[in-house]
Structure formats: structure tokens, C-alpha cells
Enzyme design. Structure first.
Site, PDB file in Angstrom:
ATOM      1  N   GLU A   1      -6.707   4.702   8.055  1.00  0.00           N
ATOM      2  CA  GLU A   1      -6.558   6.120   7.702  1.00  0.00           C
ATOM      3  C   GLU A   1      -7.835   6.649   7.051  1.00  0.00           C
ATOM      4  O   GLU A   1      -8.195   7.814   7.228  1.00  0.00           O
ATOM      5  CB  GLU A   1      -5.331   6.294   6.790  1.00  0.00           C
ATOM      6  CG  GLU A   1      -4.039   6.108   7.584  1.00  0.00           C
ATOM      7  CD  GLU A   1      -2.890   5.490   6.796  1.00  0.00           C
ATOM      8  OE1 GLU A   1      -2.918   5.480   5.557  1.00  0.00           O
ATOM      9  OE2 GLU A   1      -1.942   4.998   7.458  1.00  0.00           O
TER      10      GLU A   1
ATOM     11  N   SER B   1       3.862  -1.842  10.295  1.00  0.00           N
ATOM     12  CA  SER B   1       5.324  -1.867  10.439  1.00  0.00           C
ATOM     13  C   SER B   1       5.962  -3.204  10.054  1.00  0.00           C
ATOM     14  O   SER B   1       6.970  -3.595  10.632  1.00  0.00           O
ATOM     15  CB  SER B   1       5.738  -1.453  11.866  1.00  0.00           C
ATOM     16  OG  SER B   1       5.305  -0.130  12.129  1.00  0.00           O
TER      17      SER B   1
ATOM     18  N   GLU C   1      -4.895  -4.753  10.914  1.00  0.00           N
ATOM     19  CA  GLU C   1      -3.862  -3.731  11.094  1.00  0.00           C
ATOM     20  C   GLU C   1      -4.111  -2.982  12.403  1.00  0.00           C
ATOM     21  O   GLU C   1      -4.937  -2.058  12.445  1.00  0.00           O
ATOM     22  CB  GLU C   1      -3.898  -2.726   9.937  1.00  0.00           C
ATOM     23  CG  GLU C   1      -3.653  -3.334   8.581  1.00  0.00           C
ATOM     24  CD  GLU C   1      -3.107  -2.310   7.586  1.00  0.00           C
ATOM     25  OE1 GLU C   1      -2.035  -2.570   7.030  1.00  0.00           O
ATOM     26  OE2 GLU C   1      -3.728  -1.249   7.405  1.00  0.00           O
TER      27      GLU C   1
ATOM     28  N   HIS D   1      -9.332   1.019   5.307  1.00  0.00           N
ATOM     29  CA  HIS D   1      -8.048   1.262   5.956  1.00  0.00           C
ATOM     30  C   HIS D   1      -8.268   2.222   7.119  1.00  0.00           C
ATOM     31  O   HIS D   1      -9.102   3.129   7.036  1.00  0.00           O
ATOM     32  CB  HIS D   1      -7.055   1.848   4.940  1.00  0.00           C
ATOM     33  CG  HIS D   1      -5.661   1.853   5.461  1.00  0.00           C
ATOM     34  ND1 HIS D   1      -5.219   2.805   6.359  1.00  0.00           N
ATOM     35  CD2 HIS D   1      -4.622   1.013   5.259  1.00  0.00           C
ATOM     36  CE1 HIS D   1      -3.961   2.534   6.679  1.00  0.00           C
ATOM     37  NE2 HIS D   1      -3.582   1.451   6.022  1.00  0.00           N
TER      38      HIS D   1
ATOM     39  N   ASN E   1       0.864  -1.183   0.000  1.00  0.00           N
ATOM     40  CA  ASN E   1       0.000   0.000   0.000  1.00  0.00           C
ATOM     41  C   ASN E   1       0.900   1.231   0.000  1.00  0.00           C
ATOM     42  O   ASN E   1       1.473   1.576   1.027  1.00  0.00           O
ATOM     43  CB  ASN E   1      -0.897  -0.043   1.246  1.00  0.00           C
ATOM     44  CG  ASN E   1      -1.744   1.207   1.392  1.00  0.00           C
ATOM     45  OD1 ASN E   1      -1.819   2.040   0.482  1.00  0.00           O
ATOM     46  ND2 ASN E   1      -2.391   1.341   2.543  1.00  0.00           N
TER      47      ASN E   1
ATOM     48  N   LYS F   1       0.040   4.222  -0.228  1.00  0.00           N
ATOM     49  CA  LYS F   1      -0.635   5.405   0.337  1.00  0.00           C
ATOM     50  C   LYS F   1      -0.419   6.594  -0.606  1.00  0.00           C
ATOM     51  O   LYS F   1      -0.338   6.387  -1.824  1.00  0.00           O
ATOM     52  CB  LYS F   1      -0.136   5.657   1.766  1.00  0.00           C
ATOM     53  CG  LYS F   1      -0.255   4.386   2.630  1.00  0.00           C
ATOM     54  CD  LYS F   1      -0.036   4.605   4.092  1.00  0.00           C
ATOM     55  CE  LYS F   1      -0.157   3.269   4.819  1.00  0.00           C
ATOM     56  NZ  LYS F   1      -0.018   3.390   6.261  1.00  0.00           N
TER      57      LYS F   1
ATOM     58  N   GLY G   1       2.886   2.563  10.805  1.00  0.00           N
ATOM     59  CA  GLY G   1       3.824   3.670  10.626  1.00  0.00           C
ATOM     60  C   GLY G   1       4.581   4.052  11.881  1.00  0.00           C
ATOM     61  O   GLY G   1       5.201   5.115  11.948  1.00  0.00           O
TER      62      GLY G   1
HETATM   63  P1  13P Z   1       3.291   0.624   7.656  1.00  0.00           P
HETATM   64  O1  13P Z   1       3.778  -0.663   7.049  1.00  0.00           O
HETATM   65  O2  13P Z   1       3.979   1.838   7.085  1.00  0.00           O
HETATM   66  O3  13P Z   1       3.242   0.586   9.129  1.00  0.00           O
HETATM   67  O4  13P Z   1       1.761   0.787   7.164  1.00  0.00           O
HETATM   68  C1  13P Z   1       0.912  -0.277   7.321  1.00  0.00           C
HETATM   69  C2  13P Z   1      -0.312   0.007   6.559  1.00  0.00           C
HETATM   70  O5  13P Z   1      -1.084   0.868   6.927  1.00  0.00           O
HETATM   71  C3  13P Z   1      -0.555  -0.755   5.327  1.00  0.00           C
HETATM   72  O6  13P Z   1      -1.838  -0.553   4.854  1.00  0.00           O
END
Ligand code: 13P
Length: 257
Positions: A100, A216, A170, A98, A9, A11, A176
Site C-alpha cells: 500500500e 488474507s 505479500e 508494504h 498490521n 493499517k 484484503g
Molecule cells: P489482509 O490480511 O487484510 O489481507 O492484509 C494483509 C496485509 O496487507 C498485512 O500487511
């Protein structure tokens, strides 16, 4: 045996040239190193989907995924992209719910029910995301909270529809942050979610559903995370932006690291 999935992803990262350079590196590296037992999914920003799709055309191991779609089939929704539009440019997977999107765009369980329906109708495979805030885990209610996310958004689906879904757990506190769930924490949640699916859809269906871990994931922790029996691969953010690191994660999923 469930086929593992490693999805990247991106983003809101990478310009067009940077993104296409990454895909070009990945298609060389992954073609060499991955056998047929891992499905790789690249989820670039929607503006690059068609271009990335063209580059990976014909690659059996790399598929195309979007990061979101609108809940309606078509109409006056300025700025939005529909599931059917994604499908029409060769997209196969779509990330839905997600954290976010839930946090910054107010996506609720009931909205995600609509998005799941429209994505399935368009022939996409939803990668349905769920996960808890740290405070819910500290209160000991994380399992119930995440089970409820599934119940409210997915449990109206038929058995046949559910089988077309991928789930991604997640934990929000791991996204992150450089903090991953421990193996035990990931396995506990994944097993609880599979049991929850079994309670509604039966063991046979529950055993078929891929449940990915995200938060992560990197080249150093992937092998250990993927070793848990109910973890069927990863949804990778930051580490999917670097070709070497992402390839190493794919290798870990293929059991080749
Ligand atoms: P990270 O791998 O940067 O922690 O992000 C995970 C994520 O949100 C994947 O959709």
C-alpha cells in the site's frame, strides 16, 4: 529452528479507545495461550504506539511495531516520523515497503533501501515487504520480480545487517481480497527468496531469516499456511483487528490450534 512471528498490521483502523481495548484483550488471551516460541508483533497506527507500548511493557511474547518510518534521520519533513523517534518510544519493529505504501505513496526499491538503512541504524528490526501483482504472476515473472525487489533494496547490506531483518511476502492479489496464496504458491516463493538470499549471503544466513506470509491470513487458513517449511509466520491485516481471530492465528503459529 527459526522462531515464528505473527505480526498484526492494523493499517489505518481503530480509534484510540477501540485500539487500546483490543490490546487489553490480546494481552490477556495471548499471555495465556502462547508459549515462548512465537513472537507476536502489534503494529498500530503511529499515534497509538506509545500507549500500546505502555500496555504491553514487560510482556515477553508481544512486541511493538510501526507501519512505516521516514528515510531521513531528522529535519524539515513536516508530518513525518523518524526511525529514531519510533525507537525512543519503545518500538522494536517497523514494516517497510508494504504494497500500500508502494502503490499509494510511490515508495520505490531505492527509497526502501534508504528506509532499511535508517531503520537498522536506529536499532529497529525492519519487516521488509515484497510481493507481485496478479498480472505478473499470470505472465510467469513473479519470482524474478520479487527477487529483484530484494536485490535492489537489501543486497547492499552486510551479512550482519541482513540477519537483523524479517521479510514478508505479500502477494498483492491476496491482500484484503479473501484470496490466499495456496500452500504450494507460498512455499515456492518463500523457498525461492531464501535461495536468493543464500546466493548473496550464504546458506547459513539465509536459513536464519524469517520469511512471513501475508494476504488474507485468517484463523481457518493459518495452520495450513504455516505448515510450509519456509513460511515462518504471518503478517496479518484484517484478521488482526479481532482479538479472538488474531489469537487463533497466534495459536496456529505456536502449533496449538
Ligand atoms: P489482509 O490480511 O487484510 O489481507 O492484509 C494483509 C496485509 O496487507 C498485512 O500487511
Amino acid at each position: 529452528m527459526r522462531q515464528r512471528i505473527v505480526a498484526g498490521n492494523w493499517k489505518m483502523n481503530k480509534t484510540r479507545d477501540e485500539g487500546l481495548a483490543l490490546v487489553s484483550e490480546l494481552s490477556n488471551m495471548i499471555a495465556d495461550e502462547v508459549s515462548g516460541n512465537v513472537q507476536v508483533v502489534l503494529c498500530p497506527p503511529s499515534i497509538y504506539l506509545a500507549a500500546v507500548g505502555k500496555m504491553i511493557q514487560g510482556s515477553g511474547s508481544i512486541a511493538l511495531g510501526a507501519q512505516n518510518c521516514h528515510q531521513k534521520a531528522a529535519g524539515a519533513y513536516t508530518g513525518e516520523v523518524s526511525a529514531a523517534m519510533l525507537r525512543s518510544v519503545g518500538v522494536q519493529y517497523v514494516i517497510l515497503g508494504h504494497s500500500e505504501r508502494r502503490q499509494y505513496f510511490g515508495e520505490s526499491n531505492s527509497l526502501l533501501k534508504e528506509k532499511t538503512d535508517i531503520a537498522l541504524e536506529a536499532g529497529l528490526t525492519p519487516i521488509f515487504c515484497c510481493g507481485e501483482l496478479l498480472e505478473l504472476r499470470e505472465q510467469g515473472v513473479h519470482l524474478d520480480f520479487v527477487r529483484n525487489q530484494l536485490t535492489e533494496s537489501l543486497f547492499h547490506l552486510s551479512n550482519e545487517q541482513l540477519r537483523r531483518l524479517v521479510i514478508a511476502y505479500e502477494p498483492i492479489w491476496a491482500i484484503g481480497t479473501g484470496k490466499t496464496a495456496s500452500n504450494a504458491q507460498a512455499q515456492e516463493m518463500h523457498a525461492a527468496l531464501r535461495e536468493h538470499l543464500a546466493s548473496r549471503y550464504g546458506q547459513e544466513t539465509a536459513q536464519e531469516i524469517r520469511i512471513l506470509y501475508g494476504g488474507s491470513v485468517n484463523a481457518s487458513n493459518a495452520e495450513e499456511l504455516f505448515a510450509s517449511p519456509d513460511v515462518d509466520g504471518g503478517l496479518v491485516g484484517g484478521a488482526s483487528l479481532k482479538s479472538r481471530e488474531f489469537t487463533d492465528i497466534v495459536k496456529a503459529a505456536a502449533g496449538k490450534s
